[in-house]
Design an enzyme around this catalytic site. Sequence first.
Site, mmCIF file in Angstrom:
data_model
loop_
_atom_site.group_PDB
_atom_site.id
_atom_site.type_symbol
_atom_site.label_atom_id
_atom_site.label_comp_id
_atom_site.label_asym_id
_atom_site.label_seq_id
_atom_site.Cartn_x
_atom_site.Cartn_y
_atom_site.Cartn_z
ATOM 1 C CE LYS A 99 -84.633 35.803 28.713
ATOM 2 N NZ LYS A 99 -85.848 36.394 28.200
ATOM 3 C CD GLN B 50 -77.261 36.498 46.863
ATOM 4 O OE1 GLN B 50 -77.647 35.521 47.500
ATOM 5 N NE2 GLN B 50 -77.315 37.731 47.325
ATOM 6 C CD GLU C 184 -41.259 32.115 32.751
ATOM 7 O OE1 GLU C 184 -40.459 32.748 33.451
ATOM 8 O OE2 GLU C 184 -40.980 31.718 31.607
ATOM 9 C CB ALA D 287 -48.934 27.502 42.065
ATOM 10 C CD GLN D 288 -47.717 23.505 43.682
ATOM 11 O OE1 GLN D 288 -47.145 23.668 42.606
ATOM 12 N NE2 GLN D 288 -49.022 23.279 43.758
#
Length: 190
Positions: free
Chosen positions: A72, A82, A166, A169-170
């Site tokens: 809280k 939000q 694997e 990302a590039q």
Amino acid sequence: KEKNMGQRCSDTRGITFEDVVVKKENVLIGEGAGFKVAMGAFDKTRPPVAAGACGLAQRALDEATKYATERKAFGVPIINHQAVSFMLADMAIGIEATRLAYIQSAWQSDNKIRNTYMASVAKCLGGDVANKCATDAVQIFGGNGFNTEYPVEKLMRDAKIYQIYEGTAQIQRIIIAREWLGIAKQKLGL
């Protein structure tokens, strides 16, 4: 055994070959064909790697959601703010998109449809989403997220490898761009 930043249960070791000679009768496919075979194997291995990344991302979302309903601030659970709820929503969006991508790439593989494009999309998206979700989960936990007493710290360490193994990302983006150009030439008559 190497000491990894994350995924510490992985028994990672280096191997070196020096002055290796393979007799002609022991060459399986043909001299120089091994690289192409190895690269083709990635079309089979990238979908389950993307699934693993998606699972990690889902765990990060689950942990962050539980924490946000309990913690809280200003008299209300932080999930009611939000800024936090939008972070959770973005995590869910990324997870669902990753799930659809790896399922499609696995389906293509199972049905003997060339899946290089979707396998790379799934793997690249999965790695990026896992890292974003883990980072956002740590952020939602605040100072507690940086503490080893809470699970999201480990998830953040574990997520990084999904952008590396694997094919980084590039590298995935290079493959996706190349494959997309081929698709676009057919689709758009370029």
